[in-house]
Motif scaffolding. Structure first.
Motif, PDB file in Angstrom:
ATOM      1  N   LEU B  76      34.772  49.754  35.044  1.00 52.49           N
ATOM      2  CA  LEU B  76      35.446  49.928  33.752  1.00 52.49           C
ATOM      3  C   LEU B  76      36.935  49.586  33.860  1.00 52.49           C
ATOM      4  O   LEU B  76      37.576  49.886  34.857  1.00 52.49           O
ATOM      5  CB  LEU B  76      35.249  51.398  33.361  1.00 52.49           C
ATOM      6  N   TYR B  78      40.418  50.131  31.534  1.00 54.36           N
ATOM      7  CA  TYR B  78      40.900  50.854  30.353  1.00 54.36           C
ATOM      8  C   TYR B  78      42.346  50.471  30.075  1.00 54.36           C
ATOM      9  O   TYR B  78      43.179  50.494  30.982  1.00 54.36           O
ATOM     10  CB  TYR B  78      40.779  52.358  30.618  1.00 54.36           C
ATOM     11  N   LEU B  79      42.621  50.074  28.848  1.00 54.48           N
ATOM     12  CA  LEU B  79      44.008  49.781  28.461  1.00 54.48           C
ATOM     13  C   LEU B  79      44.345  50.645  27.248  1.00 54.48           C
ATOM     14  O   LEU B  79      43.787  50.460  26.177  1.00 54.48           O
ATOM     15  CB  LEU B  79      44.166  48.290  28.138  1.00 54.48           C
ATOM     16  N   PRO B  84      50.247  50.750  31.436  1.00 59.13           N
ATOM     17  CA  PRO B  84      50.535  51.629  32.566  1.00 59.13           C
ATOM     18  C   PRO B  84      51.343  50.909  33.655  1.00 59.13           C
ATOM     19  O   PRO B  84      50.803  50.526  34.688  1.00 59.13           O
ATOM     20  CB  PRO B  84      49.143  52.023  33.076  1.00 59.13           C
ATOM     21  N   LEU B  85      52.627  50.715  33.398  1.00 62.21           N
ATOM     22  CA  LEU B  85      53.461  49.960  34.338  1.00 62.21           C
ATOM     23  C   LEU B  85      54.630  50.810  34.800  1.00 62.21           C
ATOM     24  O   LEU B  85      55.162  51.613  34.035  1.00 62.21           O
ATOM     25  CB  LEU B  85      54.001  48.690  33.654  1.00 62.21           C
ATOM     26  N   LYS B  86      55.019  50.613  36.041  1.00 63.90           N
ATOM     27  CA  LYS B  86      56.199  51.291  36.588  1.00 63.90           C
ATOM     28  C   LYS B  86      57.415  50.425  36.306  1.00 63.90           C
ATOM     29  O   LYS B  86      57.479  49.271  36.762  1.00 63.90           O
ATOM     30  CB  LYS B  86      56.042  51.468  38.101  1.00 63.90           C
ATOM     31  N   ASP B  88      60.375  50.334  37.446  1.00 66.27           N
ATOM     32  CA  ASP B  88      61.214  49.881  38.561  1.00 66.27           C
ATOM     33  C   ASP B  88      60.513  48.876  39.475  1.00 66.27           C
ATOM     34  O   ASP B  88      61.107  48.402  40.438  1.00 66.27           O
ATOM     35  CB  ASP B  88      61.680  51.084  39.394  1.00 66.27           C
ATOM     36  N   LEU B  89      59.249  48.585  39.183  1.00 74.24           N
ATOM     37  CA  LEU B  89      58.539  47.572  39.976  1.00 74.24           C
ATOM     38  C   LEU B  89      58.395  46.305  39.136  1.00 74.24           C
ATOM     39  O   LEU B  89      58.386  46.373  37.906  1.00 74.24           O
ATOM     40  CB  LEU B  89      57.149  48.067  40.369  1.00 74.24           C
ATOM     41  N   GLU B  93      54.284  43.359  41.480  1.00 72.96           N
ATOM     42  CA  GLU B  93      54.106  44.560  42.319  1.00 72.96           C
ATOM     43  C   GLU B  93      53.222  45.584  41.619  1.00 72.96           C
ATOM     44  O   GLU B  93      52.354  46.202  42.241  1.00 72.96           O
ATOM     45  CB  GLU B  93      55.468  45.197  42.626  1.00 72.96           C
ATOM     46  N   GLN B  96      49.741  44.449  42.011  1.00 72.70           N
ATOM     47  CA  GLN B  96      49.350  44.540  43.416  1.00 72.70           C
ATOM     48  C   GLN B  96      48.878  45.966  43.749  1.00 72.70           C
ATOM     49  O   GLN B  96      47.866  46.153  44.416  1.00 72.70           O
ATOM     50  CB  GLN B  96      50.595  44.215  44.219  1.00 72.70           C
ATOM     51  N   TYR B  97      49.609  46.973  43.249  1.00 72.87           N
ATOM     52  CA  TYR B  97      49.223  48.357  43.542  1.00 72.87           C
ATOM     53  C   TYR B  97      48.087  48.835  42.646  1.00 72.87           C
ATOM     54  O   TYR B  97      47.126  49.426  43.130  1.00 72.87           O
ATOM     55  CB  TYR B  97      50.430  49.292  43.398  1.00 72.87           C
ATOM     56  N   GLY B 100      45.082  46.870  43.613  1.00 69.32           N
ATOM     57  CA  GLY B 100      44.812  47.106  45.043  1.00 69.32           C
ATOM     58  C   GLY B 100      44.073  48.403  45.308  1.00 69.32           C
ATOM     59  O   GLY B 100      43.263  48.474  46.231  1.00 69.32           O
ATOM     60  N   ILE B 101      44.324  49.438  44.504  1.00 68.50           N
ATOM     61  CA  ILE B 101      43.594  50.691  44.743  1.00 68.50           C
ATOM     62  C   ILE B 101      42.120  50.570  44.321  1.00 68.50           C
ATOM     63  O   ILE B 101      41.289  51.342  44.759  1.00 68.50           O
ATOM     64  CB  ILE B 101      44.247  51.920  44.057  1.00 68.50           C
ATOM     65  N   ARG B 102      41.810  49.573  43.491  1.00 67.02           N
ATOM     66  CA  ARG B 102      40.408  49.387  43.070  1.00 67.02           C
ATOM     67  C   ARG B 102      39.657  48.469  44.021  1.00 67.02           C
ATOM     68  O   ARG B 102      38.509  48.717  44.367  1.00 67.02           O
ATOM     69  CB  ARG B 102      40.336  48.785  41.666  1.00 67.02           C
ATOM     70  N   ARG B 103      40.316  47.348  44.390  1.00 65.72           N
ATOM     71  CA  ARG B 103      39.641  46.361  45.229  1.00 65.72           C
ATOM     72  C   ARG B 103      40.702  45.513  45.927  1.00 65.72           C
ATOM     73  O   ARG B 103      41.837  45.431  45.438  1.00 65.72           O
ATOM     74  CB  ARG B 103      38.741  45.463  44.377  1.00 65.72           C
TER      75      ARG B 103
END
Lengths: 226, 205
Positions: B76, B78-79, B84-86, B88-89, B93, B96-97, B100-103
């Motif tokens: 799934l 979800y938006l 959902p962005l940081k 300061d990155l 990046e 990438q994070y 990256g935590i998903r795959r």
């Protein structure tokens, strides 16, 4: 191919470290608070070294506890506001591992610098040099336990307005044993006694925290996201 | 494949969702419409598992989604309202994070997604410097990169210019062509072929 939970947790930790270096104010603020509290105390007490030394464990530990409460407010708040926690919860990965990684990184950025800078504050309170290793060790272990315990409170107060006050109220009762054993360990380090028993107890609290707090924090965060 | 069965949900004392049901098969786009406060966001969050319905259930591949939470979530994307962005990155990046935590994801894949959503030109800037529409494009690149079967999109065209809105339509069409499922809350029609659309109007509670 799906990433493993450990890879996900590692990425969360790296991301938090990178963010902390880009925006260091959240890391510096609790440390500054601790240093100011601990170094101002000697000015208000008697200049007699032996009296200052007696007050040192209390001053250092209350300073550390309040500073850690201040830092805990930031543990999940930003990630909750910008939707990152939602993405964590929907990533198909273990939220428990990711929050554990966040809590450990948080300790690395707030608890560890506090413990390492404690000798400066301790010296102002007349703590002898030979006791410094004990002071640092007890604060390291104690602040780690406090970060873990505090993660549960930070998760529970995610959705609350004025979460900071509620967080303190929730966390303080759980933090009292850490305060008692930590101050006792520091006191024994200063007086040259055997600090092993209170350190073992602090260690036991930290182990209990590592085992249970991330699970409880993950459950709390899921409720907070509703 | 995605079945929502008689979902009732209260927010405080408001009975927001009153027995919502649908069954979406691969290649279908469930288009949620309704006035502000009709419960579009609530329904999307309930499908994602962020909200627990008081009654009714969400089924994924025939089994209750809550009993297979991690498997369901890994299929799934979800938006929500806010990308959902940081801040300061950089965009790169952030992806990438978050991906990256998903795959495991390569820089090339990230580049390709950023090009597809028209976000390549500003991908090395801190996202707090980007406009709301630019942030949305970066977030859409994240949806693409998730390689998910089910897309849950809450007002995906918000803050986007005409090109951006066309991009969302194209991305949804491509997702449906890949036999994906899309559930989107929208205010405007998405101009998709009628056979792909499953309109669902939510009534004001």
């Amino acid at each position: 191919m799906k990433a493993t939970s450990l890879v996900a947790a590692g990425l969360v930790a790296v991301r938090d470290l990178r963010l902390a270096f880009r925006k260091p104010s959240q890391v510096i603020q609790p440390l500054m608070f601790f240093m100011i509290v601990a170094t101002l105390f000697p000015l208000t007490l008697t200049p007699e070294m032996s009296r200052l030394r007696d007050a040192a464990p209390g001053v250092l530990w209350i300073g550390a506890l309040l500073s850690s409460l201040l830092a805990l407010e930031f543990l999940f708040r930003d990630d909750a506001v910008d939707g990152t926690l939602e993405q964590f919860a929907l990533s198909g990965q273990s939220l428990t591992w990711m929050l554990f990684a966040k809590t450990c990184t948080h300790w690395l950025l707030t608890g560890l610098p506090l413990a390492l800078s404690a000798p400066i504050a301790a010296a102002a309170l007349g703590v002898p040099m030979e006791a410094m290793v004990g002071v640092v060790a007890s604060l390291m272990l104690g602040s780690f336990a406090m970060s873990l315990v505090g993660a549960i409170g930070a998760g529970l107060t995610l959705g609350a307005r004025r979460g900071g006050v509620l967080l303190s109220l929730l966390t303080l009762p759980l933090a009292v044993p850490i305060l008692i054993f930590g101050a006792r360990a520091t006191q024994l380090a200063i007086s040259g006694g055997d600090m092993a028993p209170p350190m073992y107890l602090l260690g036991a609290i930290a182990v209990l925290g590592v085992t249970l707090a991330p699970l409880a924090a993950a459950a709390a965060v899921r409720i907070g996201l509703e | 494949m995605l079945t929502v069965q008689d979902v009732h949900l209260w927010r405080g004392d408001r009975h927001v969702l009153r027995g919502v049901s649908f069954d979406a098969q691969p290649g279908k786009c469930v288009l949620l419409t309704g006035k502000n406060g009709a419960g579009k966001t609530t329904l999307i969050r309930a499908i994602a598992g962020l909200l627990d319905p008081e009654e009714g259930q969400v089924f994924w591949r025939g089994a209750p989604a809550r009993n297979q939470r991690d498997e369901f979530h890994s299929e799934l994307a979800y938006l929500g309202h806010e990308p959902p962005l940081k801040g300061d990155l950089t965009a790169r990046e952030n992806l990438q994070y978050s991906i990256g935590i998903r795959r495991p994801v390569s820089a090339l894949e990230i580049d390709a997604a950023l090009v597809r959503t028209g976000a390549k030109a500003f991908s090395d800037r801190a996202t707090r410097m980007l406009s709301a529409g630019q942030k949305r494009r970066v977030a859409l690149a994240g949806v693409l990169l998730a390689n998910a079967v089910l897309w849950l999109l809450d007002e995906p065209t918000t803050n986007l210019d005409a090109d951006g809105q066309q991009l969302v339509r194209d991305l949804i069409s491509e997702q449906l062509a890949r036999d994906g499922i899309v559930v989107a809350a929208v205010h405007h029609s998405l101009a998709l072929p009628a056979e792909q659309l499953m309109p669902l109007e939510l009534a004001q509670p």
